[in-house]
Enzyme design. Structure first.
Site, PDB file in Angstrom:
ATOM      1  CB  SER A 145       3.077  72.325 -67.116  1.00 19.52           C
ATOM      2  OG  SER A 145       2.523  71.735 -65.962  1.00 19.52           O
ATOM      3  CE1 TYR A 158      -0.875  72.454 -66.353  1.00 24.39           C
ATOM      4  CE2 TYR A 158      -2.101  74.194 -67.446  1.00 24.39           C
ATOM      5  CZ  TYR A 158      -0.988  73.770 -66.759  1.00 24.39           C
ATOM      6  OH  TYR A 158       0.033  74.651 -66.491  1.00 24.39           O
TER       7      TYR A 158
HETATM    8  P1  NAP Z   1      -2.445  83.134 -65.340  1.00 23.52           P
HETATM    9  O1  NAP Z   1      -2.073  84.089 -64.256  1.00 23.52           O
HETATM   10  O2  NAP Z   1      -3.794  82.518 -65.356  1.00 23.52           O
HETATM   11  O3  NAP Z   1      -2.163  83.855 -66.766  1.00 23.52           O
HETATM   12  C1  NAP Z   1      -2.585  83.249 -67.951  1.00 23.52           C
HETATM   13  C2  NAP Z   1      -2.673  84.351 -68.981  1.00 23.52           C
HETATM   14  O4  NAP Z   1      -3.108  83.813 -70.225  1.00 23.52           O
HETATM   15  C3  NAP Z   1      -3.670  85.442 -68.587  1.00 23.52           C
HETATM   16  O5  NAP Z   1      -3.109  86.720 -68.823  1.00 23.52           O
HETATM   17  C4  NAP Z   1      -4.823  85.194 -69.548  1.00 23.52           C
HETATM   18  O6  NAP Z   1      -5.534  86.362 -69.879  1.00 23.52           O
HETATM   19  C5  NAP Z   1      -4.093  84.686 -70.765  1.00 23.52           C
HETATM   20  N1  NAP Z   1      -4.970  83.951 -71.692  1.00 23.52           N
HETATM   21  C6  NAP Z   1      -5.838  82.969 -71.375  1.00 23.52           C
HETATM   22  N2  NAP Z   1      -6.457  82.548 -72.491  1.00 23.52           N
HETATM   23  C7  NAP Z   1      -5.976  83.288 -73.523  1.00 23.52           C
HETATM   24  C8  NAP Z   1      -6.221  83.320 -74.928  1.00 23.52           C
HETATM   25  N3  NAP Z   1      -7.118  82.491 -75.495  1.00 23.52           N
HETATM   26  N4  NAP Z   1      -5.544  84.208 -75.681  1.00 23.52           N
HETATM   27  C9  NAP Z   1      -4.654  85.064 -75.106  1.00 23.52           C
HETATM   28  N5  NAP Z   1      -4.365  85.086 -73.779  1.00 23.52           N
HETATM   29  C10 NAP Z   1      -5.027  84.195 -73.014  1.00 23.52           C
HETATM   30  O7  NAP Z   1      -1.428  81.912 -65.352  1.00 23.52           O
HETATM   31  P2  NAP Z   1       0.114  81.787 -64.986  1.00 23.52           P
HETATM   32  O8  NAP Z   1       0.236  80.994 -63.739  1.00 23.52           O
HETATM   33  O9  NAP Z   1       0.820  83.091 -65.117  1.00 23.52           O
HETATM   34  O10 NAP Z   1       0.553  80.807 -66.189  1.00 23.52           O
HETATM   35  C11 NAP Z   1       1.120  81.287 -67.371  1.00 23.52           C
HETATM   36  C12 NAP Z   1       1.558  80.058 -68.142  1.00 23.52           C
HETATM   37  O11 NAP Z   1       2.416  79.257 -67.320  1.00 23.52           O
HETATM   38  C13 NAP Z   1       0.396  79.148 -68.524  1.00 23.52           C
HETATM   39  O12 NAP Z   1       0.647  78.561 -69.783  1.00 23.52           O
HETATM   40  C14 NAP Z   1       0.434  78.060 -67.434  1.00 23.52           C
HETATM   41  O13 NAP Z   1      -0.145  76.844 -67.890  1.00 23.52           O
HETATM   42  C15 NAP Z   1       1.899  77.927 -67.239  1.00 23.52           C
HETATM   43  N6  NAP Z   1       2.333  77.340 -65.973  1.00 23.52           N
HETATM   44  C16 NAP Z   1       1.919  77.866 -64.783  1.00 23.52           C
HETATM   45  C17 NAP Z   1       2.426  77.306 -63.598  1.00 23.52           C
HETATM   46  C18 NAP Z   1       2.019  77.821 -62.236  1.00 23.52           C
HETATM   47  O14 NAP Z   1       2.288  77.098 -61.250  1.00 23.52           O
HETATM   48  N7  NAP Z   1       1.403  78.974 -62.122  1.00 23.52           N
HETATM   49  C19 NAP Z   1       3.334  76.264 -63.654  1.00 23.52           C
HETATM   50  C20 NAP Z   1       3.691  75.748 -64.900  1.00 23.52           C
HETATM   51  C21 NAP Z   1       3.193  76.315 -66.048  1.00 23.52           C
HETATM   52  P3  NAP Z   1      -6.760  86.847 -68.926  1.00 23.52           P
HETATM   53  O15 NAP Z   1      -6.154  87.175 -67.597  1.00 23.52           O
HETATM   54  O16 NAP Z   1      -7.356  88.017 -69.634  1.00 23.52           O
HETATM   55  O17 NAP Z   1      -7.702  85.664 -68.834  1.00 23.52           O
HETATM   56  C1  GCO Z   2      -2.292  72.169 -60.803  1.00 26.99           C
HETATM   57  C2  GCO Z   2      -1.450  73.389 -61.052  1.00 26.99           C
HETATM   58  C3  GCO Z   2      -0.347  73.002 -62.027  1.00 26.99           C
HETATM   59  C4  GCO Z   2       0.574  74.168 -62.261  1.00 26.99           C
HETATM   60  C5  GCO Z   2       1.688  73.833 -63.161  1.00 26.99           C
HETATM   61  C6  GCO Z   2       2.623  72.808 -62.582  1.00 26.99           C
HETATM   62  O1  GCO Z   2      -3.514  72.303 -60.653  1.00 26.99           O
HETATM   63  O2  GCO Z   2      -1.684  71.081 -60.745  1.00 26.99           O
HETATM   64  O3  GCO Z   2      -2.216  74.457 -61.567  1.00 26.99           O
HETATM   65  O4  GCO Z   2      -0.886  72.571 -63.223  1.00 26.99           O
HETATM   66  O5  GCO Z   2      -0.129  75.219 -62.825  1.00 26.99           O
HETATM   67  O6  GCO Z   2       1.293  73.517 -64.451  1.00 26.99           O
HETATM   68  O7  GCO Z   2       3.797  72.807 -63.377  1.00 26.99           O
END
Ligand code: NAP
Ligand code: GCO
Length: 262
Positions: A145, A158
């Site tokens: 992230s 986080y």
């Molecule tokens: P999301 O839509 O909230 O998806 C997260 C997924 O993880 C969901 O399918 C959730 O399942 C699953 N999950 C949560 N707890 C779990 C557990 N204990 N065991 C198995 N599965 C579990 O989030 P996203 O935005 O796609 O993010 C995916 C990854 O990218 C995360 O690691 C997040 O930190 C990272 N990320 C996101 C962003 C962003 O801007 N969106 C940026 C950087 C990094 P349920 O739906 O059933 O709860």
């Molecule tokens: C926040 C966002 C971020 C993104 C991502 C950025 O609240 O700042 O959720 O954490 O998910 O991780 O790279």
């Protein structure tokens, strides 16, 4: 050279990939030829996710287990290897976030974020890694992230987890490269998924802030991660180890600009 990006004959496990970033990454790996497998903690979400993959013409296998449940992970990995095949690619994508000022955050909530976002990838890495070590080959991708590099208000748990995940990535790379395993990270910037929905709605001050703070002047779309994921999952990256590739539209390249500047 392009053949080195093909994933035909590989089984790729992407955790928590029933939607969002995980689904985009798993779909890209499928398009490159991998047989994809996803897990979730919710049967309802898993069933819906499998149906959504089918609508995209992707045969995705689904399993229910929690990445923080060691016994569940052990059983899930054994079941996948027995029913689908040896896991050649692991993407630690599952993760949550809790946005609370540190002084107000409950210890149990801090621990839950660390458990899912950092201990989960450790448990998954340990048990899938053991299989990869036996086979002397494997690809592991940890989803980091911006918070692997930067802090911001209200996301102390986080940021702690994602900063730790960056270093776990480097340590896995260090320990397991001799077994033919490459471990790297992908660090998405700010992406339009359910995880950011609350801070992305039109009119939310954070939405305008991110548009201004990102040189590309937009939120990322999960599909923006496809090429990097296929690269790090393929033979094309066999000598790339311990790096986090940031797909952030330029956020980490700049201190930002005043809101009245183009
Ligand atoms: P999301 O839509 O909230 O998806 C997260 C997924 O993880 C969901 O399918 C959730 O399942 C699953 N999950 C949560 N707890 C779990 C557990 N204990 N065991 C198995 N599965 C579990 O989030 P996203 O935005 O796609 O993010 C995916 C990854 O990218 C995360 O690691 C997040 O930190 C990272 N990320 C996101 C962003 C962003 O801007 N969106 C940026 C950087 C990094 P349920 O739906 O059933 O709860
Ligand atoms: C926040 C966002 C971020 C993104 C991502 C950025 O609240 O700042 O959720 O954490 O998910 O991780 O790279």
């Amino acid at each position: 050279m392009l053949d080195s990006f093909k994933l035909d004959g590989k089984v790729a496990l992407v955790t928590g990939a029933t939607h969002g970033i995980g689904m985009a990454i798993a779909s890209a790996l499928a398009e490159a030829g991998a047989q994809i497998v996803v897990n979730d903690i919710s049967k309802e979400n898993l069933d819906r996710g499998i149906a959504d993959y089918a609508k995209k013409g992707i045969d995705c296998k689904g399993y229910i287990f929690d990445v923080t449940d060691e016994a569940g992970v052990i059983a899930g990995v054994e079941q996948i290897e027995k029913e689908v095949g040896p896991i050649g690619i692991l993407v630690n994508n599952a993760g949550i976030i809790k946005r609370v000022p540190m002084q107000d955050m409950e210890v149990k909530d801090y621990r839950q974020v660390i458990d899912i976002d950092l201990v989960g990838p450790f448990i998954m890495g340990k048990y899938v890694g053991r299989k990869m070590i036996e086979r002397r080959e494997g690809k592991i991708i940890n989803i980091c992230s911006m918070m692997s590099e930067l802090g911001r208000n209200d996301v102390c748990a986080y940021a702690s987890a994602k900063g730790g995940l960056k270093m776990l990535t480097k340590n896995m790379a260090t320990e397991w490269a001799k077994f033919g395993i490459q471990t790297n990270g992908i660090g998405p910037g700010y992406f339009a998924t359910s995880q950011t929905e609350a801070i992305r709605v039109d009119g939310h001050p954070f939405n305008e802030f991110i548009i201004n703070r990102t040189p590309a002047a937009r939120w990322g779309n999960p599909e923006d991660l496809a090429g990097t994921a296929v690269f790090l999952a393929s033979k094309a990256s066999d000598f790339v180890n311990g790096h986090v590739v940031y797909v952030d539209g330029g956020i980490l390249a700049t201190i930002g600009k005043p809101s009245n500047e183009d």
